[in-house]
Design a protein around this motif. Structure first.
Motif, mmCIF file in Angstrom:
data_model
loop_
_atom_site.group_PDB
_atom_site.id
_atom_site.type_symbol
_atom_site.label_atom_id
_atom_site.label_comp_id
_atom_site.label_asym_id
_atom_site.label_seq_id
_atom_site.Cartn_x
_atom_site.Cartn_y
_atom_site.Cartn_z
ATOM 1 N N ALA A 32 0.827 -1.208 0.000
ATOM 2 C CA ALA A 32 0.000 0.000 0.000
ATOM 3 C C ALA A 32 0.856 1.251 0.000
ATOM 4 C CB ALA A 32 -0.930 0.000 1.217
ATOM 5 N N PHE A 33 1.882 1.276 0.833
ATOM 6 C CA PHE A 33 2.723 2.471 0.924
ATOM 7 C C PHE A 33 3.492 2.709 -0.362
ATOM 8 C CE2 PHE A 33 1.831 2.004 5.406
ATOM 9 C CZ PHE A 33 1.805 3.307 5.863
ATOM 10 N N GLU A 34 4.063 1.667 -0.935
ATOM 11 C CA GLU A 34 4.825 1.828 -2.169
ATOM 12 C C GLU A 34 3.912 2.251 -3.321
ATOM 13 O OE1 GLU A 34 7.981 1.879 -2.625
ATOM 14 O OE2 GLU A 34 8.662 1.163 -0.660
ATOM 15 N N THR A 35 2.717 1.701 -3.376
ATOM 16 C CA THR A 35 1.774 2.085 -4.428
ATOM 17 C C THR A 35 1.341 3.531 -4.250
ATOM 18 O OG1 THR A 35 0.970 -0.197 -4.522
ATOM 19 C CG2 THR A 35 -0.390 1.476 -5.577
ATOM 20 N N PHE A 36 1.120 3.938 -3.003
ATOM 21 C CA PHE A 36 0.734 5.326 -2.723
ATOM 22 C C PHE A 36 1.846 6.289 -3.133
ATOM 23 C CE2 PHE A 36 0.435 9.118 -0.144
ATOM 24 C CZ PHE A 36 -0.918 9.413 -0.107
ATOM 25 N N VAL A 37 3.068 6.008 -2.718
ATOM 26 C CA VAL A 37 4.195 6.878 -3.050
ATOM 27 C C VAL A 37 4.377 6.984 -4.557
ATOM 28 C CG1 VAL A 37 6.707 7.111 -2.888
ATOM 29 C CG2 VAL A 37 5.388 6.515 -0.849
ATOM 30 N N GLY A 38 4.106 5.904 -5.280
ATOM 31 C CA GLY A 38 4.244 5.903 -6.733
ATOM 32 C C GLY A 38 3.057 6.472 -7.475
ATOM 33 N N GLY A 39 2.032 6.914 -6.760
ATOM 34 C CA GLY A 39 0.868 7.511 -7.403
ATOM 35 C C GLY A 39 -0.151 6.513 -7.917
ATOM 36 N N GLY A 40 -0.002 5.227 -7.546
ATOM 37 C CA GLY A 40 -0.894 4.204 -8.051
ATOM 38 C C GLY A 40 -2.158 4.012 -7.238
ATOM 39 N N THR A 41 -2.328 4.817 -6.206
ATOM 40 C CA THR A 41 -3.559 4.847 -5.423
ATOM 41 C C THR A 41 -3.684 6.236 -4.825
ATOM 42 O OG1 THR A 41 -4.854 3.775 -3.680
ATOM 43 C CG2 THR A 41 -2.479 3.995 -3.303
ATOM 44 N N CYS A 42 -4.859 6.545 -4.286
ATOM 45 C CA CYS A 42 -5.072 7.876 -3.724
ATOM 46 C C CYS A 42 -5.486 7.811 -2.259
ATOM 47 C CB CYS A 42 -6.132 8.623 -4.541
ATOM 48 S SG CYS A 42 -6.368 10.342 -4.055
ATOM 49 N N LYS A 43 -6.488 7.012 -1.939
ATOM 50 C CA LYS A 43 -6.947 6.941 -0.558
ATOM 51 C C LYS A 43 -7.182 5.491 -0.145
ATOM 52 C CE LYS A 43 -7.185 9.364 2.092
ATOM 53 N NZ LYS A 43 -6.186 9.579 3.158
ATOM 54 N N PRO A 44 -6.095 4.770 0.171
ATOM 55 C CA PRO A 44 -6.269 3.435 0.740
ATOM 56 C C PRO A 44 -6.932 3.519 2.107
ATOM 57 C CG PRO A 44 -4.012 3.771 -0.041
ATOM 58 C CD PRO A 44 -4.676 5.106 -0.025
ATOM 59 N N VAL A 45 -7.881 2.650 2.339
ATOM 60 C CA VAL A 45 -8.511 2.523 3.651
ATOM 61 C C VAL A 45 -8.425 1.058 4.056
ATOM 62 C CG1 VAL A 45 -10.666 2.697 4.954
ATOM 63 C CG2 VAL A 45 -10.019 4.523 3.385
ATOM 64 N N PHE A 46 -7.811 0.810 5.213
ATOM 65 C CA PHE A 46 -7.575 -0.548 5.686
ATOM 66 C C PHE A 46 -8.711 -1.022 6.592
ATOM 67 C CE2 PHE A 46 -3.226 1.379 5.451
ATOM 68 C CZ PHE A 46 -2.726 0.606 4.408
ATOM 69 N N ASP A 47 -9.040 -2.293 6.482
ATOM 70 C CA ASP A 47 -9.927 -2.948 7.420
ATOM 71 C C ASP A 47 -9.070 -3.418 8.590
ATOM 72 O OD1 ASP A 47 -11.579 -4.617 8.881
ATOM 73 O OD2 ASP A 47 -12.381 -5.670 7.133
ATOM 74 N N VAL A 48 -9.192 -2.748 9.736
ATOM 75 C CA VAL A 48 -8.291 -3.018 10.863
ATOM 76 C C VAL A 48 -8.673 -4.311 11.583
ATOM 77 C CG1 VAL A 48 -7.347 -2.024 13.002
ATOM 78 C CG2 VAL A 48 -7.867 -0.545 11.081
ATOM 79 N N SER A 49 -9.848 -4.854 11.281
ATOM 80 C CA SER A 49 -10.263 -6.083 11.967
ATOM 81 C C SER A 49 -9.313 -7.244 11.711
ATOM 82 C CB SER A 49 -11.689 -6.467 11.556
ATOM 83 O OG SER A 49 -11.730 -6.884 10.206
ATOM 84 N N VAL A 50 -8.507 -7.165 10.637
ATOM 85 C CA VAL A 50 -7.564 -8.263 10.353
ATOM 86 C C VAL A 50 -6.530 -8.396 11.469
ATOM 87 C CG1 VAL A 50 -7.843 -8.087 7.856
ATOM 88 C CG2 VAL A 50 -6.006 -6.797 8.983
ATOM 89 N N LEU A 51 -6.301 -7.332 12.206
ATOM 90 C CA LEU A 51 -5.320 -7.387 13.302
ATOM 91 C C LEU A 51 -5.921 -7.972 14.573
ATOM 92 C CD1 LEU A 51 -3.518 -3.945 12.865
ATOM 93 C CD2 LEU A 51 -2.886 -6.170 11.928
ATOM 94 N N ARG A 52 -7.244 -8.200 14.570
ATOM 95 C CA ARG A 52 -7.881 -8.815 15.731
ATOM 96 C C ARG A 52 -7.988 -10.325 15.590
ATOM 97 N NH1 ARG A 52 -10.723 -3.836 15.810
ATOM 98 N NH2 ARG A 52 -12.424 -4.487 14.426
ATOM 99 N N ASP A 53 -7.634 -10.840 14.415
ATOM 100 C CA ASP A 53 -7.756 -12.292 14.183
ATOM 101 C C ASP A 53 -6.683 -13.068 14.957
ATOM 102 O OD1 ASP A 53 -9.797 -11.676 12.500
ATOM 103 O OD2 ASP A 53 -8.586 -11.847 10.664
#
Length: 347
Positions: free
Chosen positions: A326-347
């Motif tokens: 996500a970070f590399e794609t954002f820095v390269g302009g390949g995305t604009c507003k990534p939004v993460f589903d944080v529930s994956v960290l509760r698994d």
């Protein structure tokens, strides 16, 4: 629980680490985080720009998020378990001159969530009651994760610009703040054009077009001809520089009309240019930083009405379990507003 933290003082250096579930203090609520966005400052932390040298390591990052109250301290009176909330992440000290006169967004001693203390890229976060903002029923929880960046745009446009019905507006930079600013300016009646550079042609300028904006690619388009056509040769009434690039302000001076306004939102660092043209053209140079309670209210209303199109804007392709992508794609302009589903960290 796991959290995504900055762990080294170098580019990258992001790791999932173990954290204890926080215990709320008497004036705090414990928030279960549902969704969290990635913004330019998070990318700045990823690349470890100089503005973030004050950070201690490891620090869980992330400050744009939505969640729900799961526990409240004994002194909390405004929120109940189950309430949906977002955080105003720049916390003023309450005692300095700026805080006393209502300018907490430029507090002398402010601390920022995800920079000065652990942020929202983890399942739970304890937040002072006075930093929380309620989310109305009409706003979806995923969409609420973009309230904070939208509030920056509402402050820039509604509080700090001259945009009114019929105002000719140029937004420089089709990043997250740029495209949110464009949507807010259009909601105020502005006739909005969005410009970007070559790397924006893959994702961000097409996204601007999908959102309904005229776009310019400064690498390919004739800006003089476009200005002649779009403004009758007069120049734009208001130019928002959201680029965070040294070229943004000089370019804005070329594009704005005499007697017009430039609003600086992106944090450029240093740039060199002649300033006499600004004086001779009586150009108003206005800065806009962060946001306050009213700006959050305006952001929620515009998302609720659809004037800010959260559904089209949000990119949910990425996971906190593989955040480097996500970070590399954002820095390269390949995305604009990534939004993460944080529930994956509760698994």
């Amino acid at each position: 629980m796991r959290g995504l933290a900055k762990t080294s003082r170098s580019q990258g250096g992001m790791e999932l680490i173990e954290r204890n579930r926080p215990e709320p203090k008497p004036d705090e609520a414990l928030i279960e985080v549902d969704y969290a966005g990635l913004c330019g400052s998070d990318a700045g932390i990823y690349e470890f720009e100089s503005a973030f040298e004050r950070m201690t390591m490891p620090t869980v990052i992330g400050h744009e998020y939505s969640g729900r109250v799961v526990e409240v301290g004994d002194a909390v009176t405004k929120f109940l378990v189950g309430d949906r909330v977002v955080e105003r992440p720049i916390r003023g000290c309450g005692d300095c001159y700026q805080c006393e006169i209502g300018e907490s967004n430029v507090c002398q001693n402010s601390v920022i969530t995800g920079v000065d203390h652990d942020g929202a890229y983890e399942p739970y976060i304890a937040v002072p009651e006075d930093a929380l903002h309620p989310v109305p029923d009409g706003v979806e929880q995923q969409h609420a994760a973009m309230v904070e960046p939208t509030s920056i745009a509402t402050r820039a446009v509604i509080q700090n610009s001259r945009v009114r019905a019929g105002t000719r507006v140029l937004v420089e930079g089709p990043g997250p703040i740029g495209l949110l600013t464009a949507q807010v300016a259009r909601a105020q009646g502005g006739e909005v054009v969005v410009s970007g550079v070559g790397q924006d042609a893959e994702y961000r300028l097409p996204l601007a077009e999908e959102l309904g904006f005229e776009t310019l690619n400064i690498a390919d388009d004739d800006l003089n001809a476009a200005r002649e056509e779009l403004t009758d040769g007069i120049g734009y009434d208001v130019v928002f520089d959201t680029t965070g690039h040294p070229s943004g302000l000089p370019s804005a001076v070329d594009e704005v009309r005499k007697g017009g306004q430039i609003v600086l939102i992106g944090q450029t660092g240093e740039t060199t240019m002649p300033y006499s043209p600004l004086v001779r053209s009586e150009i108003d140079l206005q800065c806009s930083y962060a946001s306050k309670y009213e700006d959050f209210e305006n952001a929620l209303r515009l998302i609720n009405t659809g004037d800010v199109d959260a559904e089209t804007f949000i990119d949910d392709r990425f996971s906190l379990l593989d955040a480097d992508e996500a970070f590399e794609t954002f820095v390269g302009g390949g995305t604009c507003k990534p939004v993460f589903d944080v529930s994956v960290l509760r698994d």
